[in-house]
Design an enzyme around this catalytic site. Structure first.
Site, PDB file in Angstrom:
ATOM      1  N   PHE A   4       0.751  -1.305   0.072  1.00 35.51           N
ATOM      2  CA  PHE A   4      -0.085   0.162   0.075  1.00 35.51           C
ATOM      3  C   PHE A   4       0.906   1.267   0.086  1.00 35.51           C
ATOM      4  O   PHE A   4       1.021   2.070  -1.025  1.00 35.51           O
ATOM      5  CB  PHE A   4      -0.804  -0.092   1.091  1.00 35.51           C
ATOM      6  CG  PHE A   4      -1.519   1.130   1.692  1.00 35.51           C
ATOM      7  CD1 PHE A   4      -2.165   2.049   0.734  1.00 35.51           C
ATOM      8  CD2 PHE A   4      -1.316   1.581   2.911  1.00 35.51           C
ATOM      9  CE1 PHE A   4      -2.718   3.307   1.082  1.00 35.51           C
ATOM     10  CE2 PHE A   4      -2.009   2.857   3.452  1.00 35.51           C
ATOM     11  CZ  PHE A   4      -2.502   3.592   2.676  1.00 35.51           C
ATOM     12  N   ILE A   5       1.646   1.403   0.886  1.00 36.11           N
ATOM     13  CA  ILE A   5       2.458   2.642   1.246  1.00 36.11           C
ATOM     14  C   ILE A   5       3.552   2.630   0.335  1.00 36.11           C
ATOM     15  O   ILE A   5       3.952   3.762  -0.680  1.00 36.11           O
ATOM     16  CB  ILE A   5       3.029   2.974   2.673  1.00 36.11           C
ATOM     17  CG1 ILE A   5       1.703   3.216   3.711  1.00 36.11           C
ATOM     18  CG2 ILE A   5       3.885   4.149   2.568  1.00 36.11           C
ATOM     19  CD1 ILE A   5       2.438   2.945   5.066  1.00 36.11           C
ATOM     20  N   THR A  31       9.893 -11.810  10.134  1.00 33.92           N
ATOM     21  CA  THR A  31       9.873 -11.112   8.838  1.00 33.92           C
ATOM     22  C   THR A  31      10.453  -9.977   9.398  1.00 33.92           C
ATOM     23  O   THR A  31      11.278  -9.060   8.824  1.00 33.92           O
ATOM     24  CB  THR A  31       8.681 -10.996   8.228  1.00 33.92           C
ATOM     25  OG1 THR A  31       8.463 -12.278   7.714  1.00 33.92           O
ATOM     26  CG2 THR A  31       8.593 -10.001   7.124  1.00 33.92           C
ATOM     27  N   ALA A  66      10.421   2.191   8.032  1.00 31.93           N
ATOM     28  CA  ALA A  66       8.954   2.394   8.179  1.00 31.93           C
ATOM     29  C   ALA A  66       8.649   1.734   9.646  1.00 31.93           C
ATOM     30  O   ALA A  66       8.530   0.531   9.742  1.00 31.93           O
ATOM     31  CB  ALA A  66       8.001   1.713   7.124  1.00 31.93           C
ATOM     32  N   ASN A  89       7.844  -9.662  -1.639  1.00 31.48           N
ATOM     33  CA  ASN A  89       7.705 -11.157  -1.747  1.00 31.48           C
ATOM     34  C   ASN A  89       6.178 -11.174  -2.301  1.00 31.48           C
ATOM     35  O   ASN A  89       5.760 -12.369  -2.156  1.00 31.48           O
ATOM     36  CB  ASN A  89       8.055 -11.898  -0.543  1.00 31.48           C
ATOM     37  CG  ASN A  89       7.240 -11.843   0.639  1.00 31.48           C
ATOM     38  OD1 ASN A  89       6.134 -10.827   0.538  1.00 31.48           O
ATOM     39  ND2 ASN A  89       7.297 -12.379   1.795  1.00 31.48           N
ATOM     40  N   TYR A 145       3.423  -7.453  17.533  1.00 30.36           N
ATOM     41  CA  TYR A 145       3.967  -6.663  16.388  1.00 30.36           C
ATOM     42  C   TYR A 145       4.597  -5.247  16.804  1.00 30.36           C
ATOM     43  O   TYR A 145       5.328  -4.771  16.318  1.00 30.36           O
ATOM     44  CB  TYR A 145       2.703  -6.212  15.481  1.00 30.36           C
ATOM     45  CG  TYR A 145       2.473  -5.183  14.551  1.00 30.36           C
ATOM     46  CD1 TYR A 145       3.436  -5.404  13.324  1.00 30.36           C
ATOM     47  CD2 TYR A 145       2.203  -3.739  14.438  1.00 30.36           C
ATOM     48  CE1 TYR A 145       3.532  -4.403  12.377  1.00 30.36           C
ATOM     49  CE2 TYR A 145       2.370  -2.999  13.800  1.00 30.36           C
ATOM     50  CZ  TYR A 145       2.820  -3.142  12.451  1.00 30.36           C
ATOM     51  OH  TYR A 145       3.035  -2.262  11.358  1.00 30.36           O
ATOM     52  N   LYS A 202       8.369  -3.803  15.775  1.00 30.63           N
ATOM     53  CA  LYS A 202       8.519  -2.532  14.972  1.00 30.63           C
ATOM     54  C   LYS A 202       9.575  -1.666  16.057  1.00 30.63           C
ATOM     55  O   LYS A 202      10.482  -1.060  15.516  1.00 30.63           O
ATOM     56  CB  LYS A 202       7.538  -1.685  14.687  1.00 30.63           C
ATOM     57  CG  LYS A 202       6.586  -2.317  13.890  1.00 30.63           C
ATOM     58  CD  LYS A 202       7.112  -2.887  12.437  1.00 30.63           C
ATOM     59  CE  LYS A 202       7.280  -1.712  11.680  1.00 30.63           C
ATOM     60  NZ  LYS A 202       7.539  -2.303  10.304  1.00 30.63           N
ATOM     61  N   GLY A 216       1.288  -7.599  -0.744  1.00 25.89           N
ATOM     62  CA  GLY A 216       1.483  -6.382  -1.792  1.00 25.89           C
ATOM     63  C   GLY A 216       1.202  -7.190  -3.024  1.00 25.89           C
ATOM     64  O   GLY A 216       0.632  -8.368  -3.064  1.00 25.89           O
TER      65      GLY A 216
HETATM   66  P1  NAD Z   1       1.483  -3.580   3.031  1.00 27.24           P
HETATM   67  O1  NAD Z   1       1.075  -5.066   3.670  1.00 27.24           O
HETATM   68  O2  NAD Z   1       0.630  -3.148   1.928  1.00 27.24           O
HETATM   69  O3  NAD Z   1       2.999  -3.547   2.772  1.00 27.24           O
HETATM   70  C1  NAD Z   1       3.957  -4.373   3.212  1.00 27.24           C
HETATM   71  C2  NAD Z   1       4.999  -4.978   2.095  1.00 27.24           C
HETATM   72  O4  NAD Z   1       5.730  -5.635   2.245  1.00 27.24           O
HETATM   73  C3  NAD Z   1       3.802  -5.804   1.066  1.00 27.24           C
HETATM   74  O5  NAD Z   1       4.024  -5.385  -0.339  1.00 27.24           O
HETATM   75  C4  NAD Z   1       4.359  -7.326   1.301  1.00 27.24           C
HETATM   76  O6  NAD Z   1       4.244  -8.060   0.246  1.00 27.24           O
HETATM   77  C5  NAD Z   1       5.964  -6.932   1.684  1.00 27.24           C
HETATM   78  N1  NAD Z   1       6.480  -8.054   2.414  1.00 27.24           N
HETATM   79  C6  NAD Z   1       5.988  -8.668   3.595  1.00 27.24           C
HETATM   80  N2  NAD Z   1       6.886  -9.362   3.927  1.00 27.24           N
HETATM   81  C7  NAD Z   1       7.885  -9.552   3.031  1.00 27.24           C
HETATM   82  C8  NAD Z   1       9.476 -10.064   2.978  1.00 27.24           C
HETATM   83  N3  NAD Z   1       9.750 -11.154   3.942  1.00 27.24           N
HETATM   84  N4  NAD Z   1       9.959  -9.825   2.020  1.00 27.24           N
HETATM   85  C9  NAD Z   1       9.772  -8.942   1.179  1.00 27.24           C
HETATM   86  N5  NAD Z   1       8.559  -8.275   1.154  1.00 27.24           N
HETATM   87  C10 NAD Z   1       7.696  -8.286   2.086  1.00 27.24           C
HETATM   88  O7  NAD Z   1       1.391  -2.717   4.385  1.00 27.24           O
HETATM   89  P2  NAD Z   1       1.738  -1.011   4.147  1.00 27.24           P
HETATM   90  O8  NAD Z   1       0.575  -0.397   5.010  1.00 27.24           O
HETATM   91  O9  NAD Z   1       1.995  -0.321   2.897  1.00 27.24           O
HETATM   92  O10 NAD Z   1       2.734  -0.943   5.329  1.00 27.24           O
HETATM   93  C11 NAD Z   1       4.161  -0.488   4.695  1.00 27.24           C
HETATM   94  C12 NAD Z   1       5.018  -0.287   6.191  1.00 27.24           C
HETATM   95  O11 NAD Z   1       4.609   0.699   6.841  1.00 27.24           O
HETATM   96  C13 NAD Z   1       5.257  -1.446   7.060  1.00 27.24           C
HETATM   97  O12 NAD Z   1       6.519  -1.540   7.530  1.00 27.24           O
HETATM   98  C14 NAD Z   1       4.455  -1.349   8.254  1.00 27.24           C
HETATM   99  O13 NAD Z   1       4.673  -1.835   9.520  1.00 27.24           O
HETATM  100  C15 NAD Z   1       4.324   0.266   8.082  1.00 27.24           C
HETATM  101  N6  NAD Z   1       3.325   1.207   8.984  1.00 27.24           N
HETATM  102  C16 NAD Z   1       2.431   1.046   8.312  1.00 27.24           C
HETATM  103  C17 NAD Z   1       0.916   1.748   8.775  1.00 27.24           C
HETATM  104  C18 NAD Z   1      -0.357   1.745   8.124  1.00 27.24           C
HETATM  105  O14 NAD Z   1      -1.287   2.527   8.605  1.00 27.24           O
HETATM  106  N7  NAD Z   1      -0.442   1.503   6.772  1.00 27.24           N
HETATM  107  C19 NAD Z   1       1.272   2.146  10.023  1.00 27.24           C
HETATM  108  C20 NAD Z   1       2.190   1.972  10.867  1.00 27.24           C
HETATM  109  C21 NAD Z   1       3.353   1.374  10.228  1.00 27.24           C
END
Ligand code: NAD
Length: 324
Positions: free
Chosen positions: A11-12, A95, A117, A32, A153, A157, A36
Protein backbone atom coordinates in the site's frame (compact mmCIF):
# COMPACT_ATOMS: atom_id res chain seq x y z
CA UNK A 1 19.58 8.54 -7.25
CA UNK A 2 19.31 4.78 -7.22
CA UNK A 3 16.76 3.75 -4.64
CA UNK A 4 15.49 0.47 -3.21
CA UNK A 5 11.98 0.21 -1.77
CA UNK A 6 11.43 -3.00 0.17
CA UNK A 7 7.72 -3.75 0.38
CA UNK A 8 7.27 -1.52 -2.67
CA UNK A 9 4.35 -3.57 -4.00
CA UNK A 10 2.36 -2.82 -0.86
CA UNK A 11 0.00 0.00 0.00
CA UNK A 12 2.37 2.76 1.16
CA UNK A 13 5.36 1.35 -0.74
CA UNK A 14 3.65 1.53 -4.13
CA UNK A 15 2.66 5.17 -3.58
CA UNK A 16 6.25 5.88 -2.58
CA UNK A 17 7.47 4.21 -5.78
CA UNK A 18 5.08 6.40 -7.83
CA UNK A 19 6.54 9.52 -6.18
CA UNK A 20 10.18 8.45 -6.53
CA UNK A 21 9.77 7.69 -10.23
CA UNK A 22 8.04 11.04 -10.74
CA UNK A 23 11.08 12.68 -9.11
CA UNK A 24 13.29 10.97 -11.71
CA UNK A 25 15.01 8.32 -9.56
CA UNK A 26 15.91 4.77 -10.56
CA UNK A 27 13.74 2.55 -8.40
CA UNK A 28 14.14 -1.10 -7.48
CA UNK A 29 11.48 -2.91 -5.48
CA UNK A 30 12.08 -6.01 -3.38
CA UNK A 31 8.81 -7.64 -2.35
CA UNK A 32 7.65 -11.20 -1.74
CA UNK A 33 4.09 -10.26 -2.78
CA UNK A 34 2.66 -11.71 0.44
CA UNK A 35 0.33 -8.73 1.01
CA UNK A 36 1.65 -6.58 -1.84
CA UNK A 37 0.28 -6.81 -5.36
CA UNK A 38 1.83 -6.56 -8.81
CA UNK A 39 -1.16 -4.52 -9.92
CA UNK A 40 -0.13 -1.72 -7.51
CA UNK A 41 2.94 -1.25 -9.74
CA UNK A 42 1.26 -1.97 -13.08
CA UNK A 43 1.84 1.59 -14.37
CA UNK A 44 5.61 1.12 -14.19
CA UNK A 45 6.30 -2.29 -15.69
CA UNK A 46 7.51 -0.80 -18.99
CA UNK A 47 9.53 1.98 -17.30
CA UNK A 48 13.30 1.37 -17.79
CA UNK A 49 13.96 3.19 -14.50
CA UNK A 50 11.93 0.63 -12.56
CA UNK A 51 12.49 -3.02 -11.64
CA UNK A 52 10.59 -5.46 -9.44
CA UNK A 53 12.55 -8.21 -7.67
CA UNK A 54 10.31 -10.86 -6.16
CA UNK A 55 11.98 -12.21 -3.05
CA UNK A 56 12.15 -11.97 0.70
CA UNK A 57 14.06 -9.54 2.89
CA UNK A 58 15.20 -12.46 5.02
CA UNK A 59 17.34 -13.74 2.11
CA UNK A 60 20.76 -12.18 2.72
CA UNK A 61 22.14 -12.85 -0.77
CA UNK A 62 19.08 -11.43 -2.52
CA UNK A 63 19.11 -8.33 -0.32
CA UNK A 64 22.85 -7.71 -0.77
CA UNK A 65 22.46 -8.08 -4.52
CA UNK A 66 19.53 -5.70 -4.86
CA UNK A 67 21.02 -3.04 -2.55
CA UNK A 68 24.31 -2.91 -4.45
CA UNK A 69 24.76 0.58 -5.95
CA UNK A 70 21.77 2.10 -4.13
CA UNK A 71 22.04 5.52 -2.48
CA UNK A 72 18.94 5.12 -0.33
CA UNK A 73 16.84 2.23 0.96
CA UNK A 74 13.25 2.75 2.05
CA UNK A 75 12.57 -0.31 4.17
CA UNK A 76 8.82 -0.90 4.29
CA UNK A 77 8.62 -4.67 3.92
CA UNK A 78 6.96 -6.14 6.99
CA UNK A 79 4.31 -8.47 8.25
CA UNK A 80 2.03 -5.62 9.02
CA UNK A 81 -0.54 -5.17 11.64
CA UNK A 82 -1.58 -6.70 14.88
CA UNK A 83 -3.93 -9.14 13.10
CA UNK A 84 -1.32 -10.76 10.80
CA UNK A 85 1.24 -11.12 13.56
CA UNK A 86 -1.32 -12.72 15.87
CA UNK A 87 -2.24 -15.17 13.08
CA UNK A 88 1.37 -16.02 12.17
CA UNK A 89 3.48 -14.96 15.12
CA UNK A 90 6.72 -16.66 14.18
CA UNK A 91 6.59 -15.63 10.53
CA UNK A 92 5.64 -12.10 11.51
CA UNK A 93 8.33 -11.64 14.13
CA UNK A 94 11.05 -13.13 11.91
CA UNK A 95 10.08 -11.05 8.86
CA UNK A 96 10.04 -7.88 10.89
CA UNK A 97 13.11 -8.44 13.03
CA UNK A 98 15.41 -10.73 11.05
CA UNK A 99 14.40 -9.17 7.72
CA UNK A 100 15.14 -5.70 9.02
CA UNK A 101 18.51 -6.76 10.37
CA UNK A 102 19.42 -8.24 6.97
CA UNK A 103 18.45 -4.99 5.22
CA UNK A 104 20.31 -2.79 7.71
CA UNK A 105 23.46 -4.89 7.51
CA UNK A 106 23.48 -4.85 3.70
CA UNK A 107 22.78 -1.10 3.60
CA UNK A 108 25.66 -0.45 6.01
CA UNK A 109 28.03 -2.40 3.77
CA UNK A 110 26.74 -0.63 0.65
CA UNK A 111 26.99 2.81 2.31
CA UNK A 112 23.30 3.48 1.60
CA UNK A 113 21.06 5.66 3.68
CA UNK A 114 18.02 3.94 5.27
CA UNK A 115 14.53 5.15 6.03
CA UNK A 116 12.81 2.56 8.21
CA UNK A 117 9.02 2.36 8.26
CA UNK A 118 8.13 2.17 11.93
CA UNK A 119 4.77 2.55 13.61
CA UNK A 120 2.77 4.40 16.23
CA UNK A 121 2.40 0.90 17.70
CA UNK A 122 5.84 1.35 19.29
CA UNK A 123 4.20 3.58 21.92
CA UNK A 124 2.16 0.63 23.16
CA UNK A 125 -0.71 1.33 25.53
CA UNK A 126 0.16 4.92 26.28
CA UNK A 127 -0.14 6.58 29.63
CA UNK A 128 -3.10 6.46 32.04
CA UNK A 129 -6.03 8.67 31.09
CA UNK A 130 -5.40 11.44 33.65
CA UNK A 131 -1.77 11.73 32.62
CA UNK A 132 -2.37 11.43 28.89
CA UNK A 133 -0.77 13.56 26.19
CA UNK A 134 0.13 13.17 22.50
CA UNK A 135 2.97 10.72 21.90
CA UNK A 136 6.30 12.49 21.52
CA UNK A 137 9.19 10.55 20.03
CA UNK A 138 11.15 10.42 23.27
CA UNK A 139 8.24 9.55 25.53
CA UNK A 140 8.19 6.21 27.32
CA UNK A 141 6.51 3.23 25.73
CA UNK A 142 4.23 1.00 27.81
CA UNK A 143 4.06 -2.38 26.16
CA UNK A 144 2.01 -5.26 27.53
CA UNK A 145 3.47 -8.64 28.51
CA UNK A 146 4.98 -11.04 25.98
CA UNK A 147 2.22 -13.54 26.82
CA UNK A 148 -0.32 -11.22 25.14
CA UNK A 149 -0.07 -11.57 21.33
CA UNK A 150 -1.48 -8.06 20.87
CA UNK A 151 1.96 -6.62 21.63
CA UNK A 152 4.11 -8.78 19.37
CA UNK A 153 3.76 -6.51 16.34
CA UNK A 154 4.49 -3.40 18.46
CA UNK A 155 7.58 -4.99 19.92
CA UNK A 156 8.87 -6.15 16.53
CA UNK A 157 8.65 -2.61 15.13
CA UNK A 158 10.29 -1.22 18.24
CA UNK A 159 13.14 -3.71 17.97
CA UNK A 160 13.57 -2.65 14.31
CA UNK A 161 14.19 0.89 15.49
CA UNK A 162 16.67 -0.29 18.12
CA UNK A 163 18.54 -2.24 15.46
CA UNK A 164 18.57 0.75 13.10
CA UNK A 165 19.98 3.05 15.75
CA UNK A 166 22.53 0.44 16.84
CA UNK A 167 23.75 0.30 13.21
CA UNK A 168 23.80 4.10 13.18
CA UNK A 169 25.93 4.29 16.33
CA UNK A 170 28.29 1.43 15.61
CA UNK A 171 28.48 1.12 11.83
CA UNK A 172 27.79 4.70 10.78
CA UNK A 173 24.57 3.75 8.98
CA UNK A 174 22.58 6.90 8.15
CA UNK A 175 19.22 5.71 9.46
CA UNK A 176 15.91 7.44 10.16
CA UNK A 177 12.75 5.81 11.53
CA UNK A 178 9.41 7.23 10.45
CA UNK A 179 6.61 6.29 12.83
CA UNK A 180 3.43 6.14 10.78
CA UNK A 181 0.10 6.89 12.50
CA UNK A 182 -2.80 5.05 10.80
CA UNK A 183 -2.12 5.68 7.14
CA UNK A 184 -5.06 5.30 4.76
CA UNK A 185 -5.92 5.91 1.13
CA UNK A 186 -6.28 4.09 -2.19
CA UNK A 187 -4.80 0.53 -2.29
CA UNK A 188 -4.98 0.09 1.50
CA UNK A 189 -5.92 -3.52 2.30
CA UNK A 190 -9.31 -3.65 4.06
CA UNK A 191 -8.60 -7.18 5.27
CA UNK A 192 -5.45 -6.12 7.07
CA UNK A 193 -4.46 -3.17 9.11
CA UNK A 194 -6.55 -0.22 8.16
CA UNK A 195 -9.77 0.48 9.98
CA UNK A 196 -10.53 3.24 7.48
CA UNK A 197 -9.98 0.92 4.51
CA UNK A 198 -12.35 -1.55 6.14
CA UNK A 199 -15.02 1.07 6.84
CA UNK A 200 -14.78 2.72 3.40
CA UNK A 201 -14.83 -0.51 1.39
CA UNK A 202 -17.80 -1.82 3.37
CA UNK A 203 -19.69 1.49 3.28
CA UNK A 204 -19.34 1.62 -0.51
CA UNK A 205 -20.72 -1.94 -0.67
CA UNK A 206 -23.55 -1.17 1.81
CA UNK A 207 -22.24 -3.74 4.32
CA UNK A 208 -22.34 -3.27 8.12
CA UNK A 209 -19.47 -1.30 9.68
CA UNK A 210 -18.15 -3.20 12.68
CA UNK A 211 -16.72 -1.21 15.56
CA UNK A 212 -14.52 -3.04 18.00
CA UNK A 213 -15.36 -2.31 21.65
CA UNK A 214 -17.29 0.86 22.51
CA UNK A 215 -15.76 2.87 19.65
CA UNK A 216 -14.59 5.62 21.98
CA UNK A 217 -10.94 4.64 21.44
CA UNK A 218 -9.32 7.39 19.38
CA UNK A 219 -6.72 7.58 16.62
CA UNK A 220 -5.29 10.13 14.23
CA UNK A 221 -5.43 9.28 10.52
CA UNK A 222 -2.92 10.25 7.87
CA UNK A 223 -3.60 10.28 4.15
CA UNK A 224 -1.07 8.25 2.17
CA UNK A 225 0.14 11.21 0.05
CA UNK A 226 1.14 13.00 3.26
CA UNK A 227 2.92 9.89 4.55
CA UNK A 228 4.86 9.60 1.29
CA UNK A 229 5.89 13.26 1.40
CA UNK A 230 7.21 12.83 4.95
CA UNK A 231 9.03 9.63 3.98
CA UNK A 232 10.79 11.32 1.06
CA UNK A 233 11.85 14.21 3.29
CA UNK A 234 13.18 11.72 5.85
CA UNK A 235 15.42 10.31 3.14
CA UNK A 236 16.71 13.76 2.12
CA UNK A 237 17.17 15.94 5.19
CA UNK A 238 20.59 15.54 6.84
CA UNK A 239 19.08 16.50 10.24
CA UNK A 240 16.81 13.45 10.09
CA UNK A 241 19.68 10.97 10.40
CA UNK A 242 19.69 9.15 13.74
CA UNK A 243 16.14 10.26 14.59
CA UNK A 244 12.74 8.67 15.03
CA UNK A 245 10.03 10.96 13.68
CA UNK A 246 6.26 10.77 14.06
CA UNK A 247 4.39 10.95 10.77
CA UNK A 248 0.79 11.80 11.44
CA UNK A 249 -1.86 14.41 11.81
CA UNK A 250 -2.64 16.06 15.13
CA UNK A 251 -6.41 15.57 14.69
CA UNK A 252 -7.82 13.07 17.17
CA UNK A 253 -11.05 11.23 16.38
CA UNK A 254 -12.92 8.33 18.00
CA UNK A 255 -13.52 5.20 15.93
CA UNK A 256 -17.31 5.47 16.29
CA UNK A 257 -17.13 9.01 14.91
CA UNK A 258 -14.96 7.78 12.04
CA UNK A 259 -17.61 5.21 11.15
CA UNK A 260 -20.32 7.91 11.22
CA UNK A 261 -18.16 10.21 9.08
CA UNK A 262 -17.52 7.49 6.49
CA UNK A 263 -21.23 6.73 6.35
CA UNK A 264 -22.12 10.41 5.86
CA UNK A 265 -19.43 11.09 3.25
CA UNK A 266 -20.24 8.01 1.17
CA UNK A 267 -24.02 8.41 1.53
CA UNK A 268 -24.07 4.78 2.62
CA UNK A 269 -26.96 3.10 4.42
CA UNK A 270 -24.60 0.63 6.13
CA UNK A 271 -25.58 -0.11 9.72
CA UNK A 272 -23.08 0.33 12.57
CA UNK A 273 -22.55 -2.71 14.78
CA UNK A 274 -20.25 -3.50 17.71
CA UNK A 275 -18.10 -6.53 18.45
CA UNK A 276 -16.00 -7.09 21.54
CA UNK A 277 -12.24 -7.27 21.18
CA UNK A 278 -12.36 -10.82 22.52
CA UNK A 279 -14.74 -11.88 19.74
CA UNK A 280 -12.37 -10.49 17.11
CA UNK A 281 -8.91 -11.11 18.52
CA UNK A 282 -9.39 -13.78 21.17
CA UNK A 283 -8.85 -13.58 24.93
CA UNK A 284 -6.60 -11.05 26.67
CA UNK A 285 -6.65 -8.52 23.88
CA UNK A 286 -5.63 -5.04 25.03
CA UNK A 287 -5.99 -1.87 23.02
CA UNK A 288 -4.49 1.59 23.06
CA UNK A 289 -7.25 3.92 24.19
CA UNK A 290 -5.95 7.17 22.68
CA UNK A 291 -3.24 7.48 20.06
CA UNK A 292 -2.28 10.84 18.63
CA UNK A 293 1.17 12.07 17.61
CA UNK A 294 3.08 15.04 18.84
CA UNK A 295 3.91 16.50 15.43
CA UNK A 296 6.52 19.08 16.44
CA UNK A 297 9.62 17.10 15.51
CA UNK A 298 8.28 16.34 12.01
CA UNK A 299 7.77 20.07 11.54
CA UNK A 300 11.18 21.06 12.93
CA UNK A 301 13.30 18.38 11.27
CA UNK A 302 11.41 17.68 8.04
CA UNK A 303 9.38 20.86 7.61
CA UNK A 304 6.44 18.45 7.34
CA UNK A 305 2.80 18.91 8.25
CA UNK A 306 -0.04 16.63 7.16
CA UNK A 307 -2.17 18.60 4.70
CA UNK A 308 -5.06 16.39 3.66
CA UNK A 309 -8.19 16.92 5.76
CA UNK A 310 -9.79 13.65 6.90
CA UNK A 311 -13.03 14.38 5.04
CA UNK A 312 -11.14 14.90 1.75
CA UNK A 313 -9.00 11.80 2.25
CA UNK A 314 -12.04 9.63 3.00
CA UNK A 315 -13.85 10.94 -0.09
CA UNK A 316 -10.80 10.25 -2.29
CA UNK A 317 -10.46 6.76 -0.83
CA UNK A 318 -14.16 6.06 -1.35
CA UNK A 319 -13.92 7.26 -4.97
CA UNK A 320 -11.03 4.83 -5.52
CA UNK A 321 -12.97 1.96 -3.94
CA UNK A 322 -16.02 2.68 -6.06
CA UNK A 323 -13.85 2.63 -9.18
CA UNK A 324 -12.21 -0.66 -8.14
P1 NAD B 1 1.49 -3.62 3.11
O1 NAD B 1 1.17 -4.96 3.69
O2 NAD B 1 0.65 -3.15 2.00
O3 NAD B 1 3.02 -3.54 2.70
C1 NAD B 1 4.01 -4.42 3.19
C2 NAD B 1 4.73 -4.99 1.97
O4 NAD B 1 5.81 -5.81 2.42
C3 NAD B 1 3.84 -5.87 1.10
O5 NAD B 1 4.00 -5.49 -0.25
C4 NAD B 1 4.37 -7.28 1.34
O6 NAD B 1 4.17 -8.14 0.23
C5 NAD B 1 5.82 -6.99 1.64
N1 NAD B 1 6.47 -8.04 2.42
C6 NAD B 1 6.02 -8.68 3.52
N2 NAD B 1 6.92 -9.57 3.96
C7 NAD B 1 7.97 -9.50 3.12
C8 NAD B 1 9.21 -10.18 3.05
N3 NAD B 1 9.55 -11.12 3.94
N4 NAD B 1 10.07 -9.84 2.05
C9 NAD B 1 9.73 -8.89 1.13
N5 NAD B 1 8.56 -8.23 1.16
C10 NAD B 1 7.70 -8.52 2.14
O7 NAD B 1 1.43 -2.58 4.31
P2 NAD B 1 1.70 -1.01 4.36
O8 NAD B 1 0.56 -0.42 5.08
O9 NAD B 1 2.06 -0.46 3.04
O10 NAD B 1 2.96 -0.95 5.33
C11 NAD B 1 4.25 -0.56 4.91
C12 NAD B 1 5.11 -0.34 6.15
O11 NAD B 1 4.57 0.71 6.94
C13 NAD B 1 5.26 -1.54 7.06
O12 NAD B 1 6.60 -1.61 7.52
C14 NAD B 1 4.34 -1.24 8.22
O13 NAD B 1 4.75 -1.87 9.41
C15 NAD B 1 4.45 0.28 8.28
N6 NAD B 1 3.28 0.92 8.90
C16 NAD B 1 2.10 1.03 8.20
C17 NAD B 1 1.03 1.67 8.81
C18 NAD B 1 -0.31 1.85 8.12
O14 NAD B 1 -1.18 2.51 8.69
N7 NAD B 1 -0.51 1.31 6.93
C19 NAD B 1 1.14 2.18 10.12
C20 NAD B 1 2.34 2.02 10.76
C21 NAD B 1 3.41 1.41 10.15
Amino acid sequence: MKVLVTGGAGFIGSHLVDALLTQGHDVRVLDNLSTGKRENLADHTANPHFSLHVGTVTNEDAVREVIRGCDTVFHLAAAIGVRYVIDDPLGGMLTNVRGTEVVLAAAAVAGARVVLASSSEVYGKGRPQGDWQPFAEDSDAVIGPSSVPRWWYSLSKSLDEHLAFAYYRQRGLAATAVRYFNIYGPRCDPGGYGVLARFVSRAVAGLPLTIYGDGLQSRSFTYVDDAVRATLLAGERPEAVGQAINVGSGREIGILDVARLVKALTGSDSVLEHQTYEEVFGPRFEDTRRRVPDVRRAKQVLGFEARTPLEQGISQTAAWWSAH
